[in-house]
Design a protein around this motif. Structure first.
Motif, PDB file in Angstrom:
ATOM      1  N   GLY A  63     -18.718 -42.102 -68.275  1.00 35.46           N
ATOM      2  CA  GLY A  63     -18.401 -43.521 -68.348  1.00 35.46           C
ATOM      3  C   GLY A  63     -16.977 -43.760 -68.796  1.00 35.46           C
ATOM      4  O   GLY A  63     -16.113 -42.884 -68.697  1.00 35.46           O
ATOM      5  N   ALA A  64     -16.721 -44.968 -69.288  1.00 31.95           N
ATOM      6  CA  ALA A  64     -15.387 -45.301 -69.765  1.00 31.95           C
ATOM      7  C   ALA A  64     -15.147 -44.739 -71.165  1.00 31.95           C
ATOM      8  O   ALA A  64     -14.077 -44.205 -71.454  1.00 31.95           O
ATOM      9  CB  ALA A  64     -15.194 -46.815 -69.773  1.00 31.95           C
ATOM     10  N   GLY A  65     -16.178 -44.848 -72.035  1.00 31.88           N
ATOM     11  CA  GLY A  65     -15.996 -44.435 -73.419  1.00 31.88           C
ATOM     12  C   GLY A  65     -16.737 -43.183 -73.828  1.00 31.88           C
ATOM     13  O   GLY A  65     -16.367 -42.530 -74.793  1.00 31.88           O
TER      14      GLY A  65
ATOM     15  N   LEU B 124     -22.929 -35.013 -61.304  1.00 32.63           N
ATOM     16  CA  LEU B 124     -21.893 -35.825 -61.929  1.00 32.63           C
ATOM     17  C   LEU B 124     -21.997 -37.262 -61.442  1.00 32.63           C
ATOM     18  O   LEU B 124     -22.026 -37.515 -60.233  1.00 32.63           O
ATOM     19  CB  LEU B 124     -20.506 -35.281 -61.591  1.00 32.63           C
ATOM     20  N   THR B 125     -22.043 -38.202 -62.367  1.00 30.75           N
ATOM     21  CA  THR B 125     -22.081 -39.617 -62.005  1.00 30.75           C
ATOM     22  C   THR B 125     -21.145 -40.387 -62.935  1.00 30.75           C
ATOM     23  O   THR B 125     -20.612 -39.842 -63.901  1.00 30.75           O
ATOM     24  CB  THR B 125     -23.500 -40.202 -62.122  1.00 30.75           C
ATOM     25  N   GLY B 126     -20.963 -41.660 -62.640  1.00 29.31           N
ATOM     26  CA  GLY B 126     -20.107 -42.507 -63.459  1.00 29.31           C
ATOM     27  C   GLY B 126     -18.724 -42.640 -62.850  1.00 29.31           C
ATOM     28  O   GLY B 126     -18.330 -41.887 -61.948  1.00 29.31           O
ATOM     29  N   GLY B 127     -17.965 -43.598 -63.376  1.00 26.03           N
ATOM     30  CA  GLY B 127     -16.644 -43.880 -62.825  1.00 26.03           C
ATOM     31  C   GLY B 127     -15.671 -42.729 -62.938  1.00 26.03           C
ATOM     32  O   GLY B 127     -14.724 -42.632 -62.153  1.00 26.03           O
ATOM     33  N   GLY B 128     -15.883 -41.820 -63.920  1.00 31.43           N
ATOM     34  CA  GLY B 128     -14.976 -40.692 -64.097  1.00 31.43           C
ATOM     35  C   GLY B 128     -15.484 -39.396 -63.499  1.00 31.43           C
ATOM     36  O   GLY B 128     -14.952 -38.323 -63.795  1.00 31.43           O
TER      37      GLY B 128
END
Length: 390
Positions: free
Chosen positions: A157-159, A299-303
């Motif tokens: 994620g972002a954080g 792998l998932t998420g924006g990153g």
């Protein structure tokens, strides 16, 4: 925050330039109300085979959350989310069809205060929270040749970067697939996409000698902050990017130079260590089993496309003298290609939401400490959910 009453914290002036006092709790309620109205209004445009008309906007909904560092924080955050999401439904109904063009702040604040004072809220609409890697696992179940498959979900994620290790078993006679959560494997690393944004911003400012102690330098940095996410995405996609700072300064970054910088190398090492820490927490019997079969990594998420994250799904990892091979798979459920192919490019960012909306989810209670062939109580019949092994 990790505890406390968010209604006791007023918003800073830069976040609330009005004369109406708003708290952090007010802001989250207003955002959730807007999001809720968008979601349930869309639900009303659908129909199902067993209904004669459109679906109802009062459907049960879940929320996904990071793997909080402590059970106390999880309990606190889950309690707040259930409370606020129930209040958000009332506010969504109150302001339905009125969001366009903006709302009067004083009216919104008055509505929030009235909802806060209610003795009862529709909390029956809110299902339990689910850890983000568990939500991903619900949509990322496999339709491969393996009859027993261990897989690590990494949601970037972002954080936070959230990890979860699962074991999939196929029962051909009963025509069901079961997933077992490996005990102690649901963990969070407080390193993720936002940290790369900050490192890239500093990399550019240092390269141009921008002085952050001067007003001019702070203005340049503030403008760069607004554009850094786009620059990062272009850099990792094209391996080089040109930029223009707000004062007209021209510059160029090569991906290799950025990846070789000390902060990025240290970040990559922390991410790799986070992966190892998940495996270090497993019983030796689980590690022994993983040495006998490839460890599938999802792998998932924006990153998810960051090079240091993709490296977590490559090569070998050694834990307590045991070498475990890692293999990256595409987490895209096969039904998306047939029903919603437009979601394919953005699926990594939506995997938590799509999986979290599954009819059923894997149980999140710990299973057996020692591997014993996949038995235990944390079984989940997944129906036709699947993940391609491509």
């Amino acid at each position: 925050r990790s505890d406390g009453n968010l209604d006791a914290y007023p918003l800073r002036a830069e976040m609330n330039p009005t004369r109406v006092k708003l708290t952090e709790g007010d802001l989250i309620r207003i955002y959730l109300a807007y999001l809720t109205d968008l979601a349930v209004s869309q639900v009303q445009t659908w129909s199902a085979e067993d209904t004669k008309g459109p679906l109802c906007r009062y459907v049960r909904r879940r929320f996904a959350h990071p793997c909080w560092p402590s059970s106390a924080q999880k309990s606190w955050a889950d309690r707040l989310m259930r409370h606020w999401m129930a209040e958000a439904q009332i506010l969504a109904d109150t302001f339905h069809d009125r969001w366009q063009g903006g709302l009067d702040v004083a009216e919104v604040k008055a509505a929030v205060d009235l909802v806060r004072a209610l003795e009862r809220r529709p909390e029956y609409l809110i299902a339990d929270g689910v850890p983000e890697p568990v939500a991903v696992a619900a949509g990322a179940l496999v339709d491969g040749e393996d009859k027993r498959l261990p897989f690590m979900v990494i949601d970037v994620g972002a954080g936070t970067t959230d990890f979860g290790l699962f074991l999939l078993r196929e029962d051909e006679q009963r025509e069901i697939t079961r997933v077992f959560q490996v005990p102690g494997s649901i963990k969070a690393l407080m390193q993720a996409g936002d940290r790369i944004d900050m490192m890239l911003k500093k990399f550019i400012l240092d390269a141009q000698g921008v002085d952050l102690t001067e007003p001019h330098g702070r203005l340049v940095a503030a403008d760069l902050s607004r554009r850094i996410r786009g620059l990062k995405e272009r850099l990792f996609a094209d391996t080089r990017v040109q930029y223009v700072l707000s004062d007209g300064t021209l510059g160029k970054i090569e991906l290799g130079d950025f990846m070789a910088s000390r902060p990025v190398r240290e970040f990559s090492e922390r991410v790799e260590q986070g992966f190892r820490d998940v495996l270090e927490g497993l019983h030796d019997t689980w590690l022994s089993y993983l040495t006998k079969t490839d460890l599938t990594v999802i792998l998932t998420g924006g990153g998810a496309s960051l090079p240091m994250m993709r490296a977590l799904a490559e090569g070998w990892v050694e834990v307590r003298g045991k070498r475990i091979a890692r293999k990256l798979v595409n987490p895209l459920p096969s039904w998306i290609l047939g029903e919603s192919p437009e979601l394919e490019p953005v699926y990594p960012q939506l995997a938590v939401a799509i999986g979290g909306a599954a009819h059923e989810l894997p149980e999140t209670v710990d299973g057996p400490e020692a591997f014993a062939g996949g038995g235990g109580r944390t079984a989940y019949a997944v129906g036709n959910l699947q993940v391609s092994g491509a």
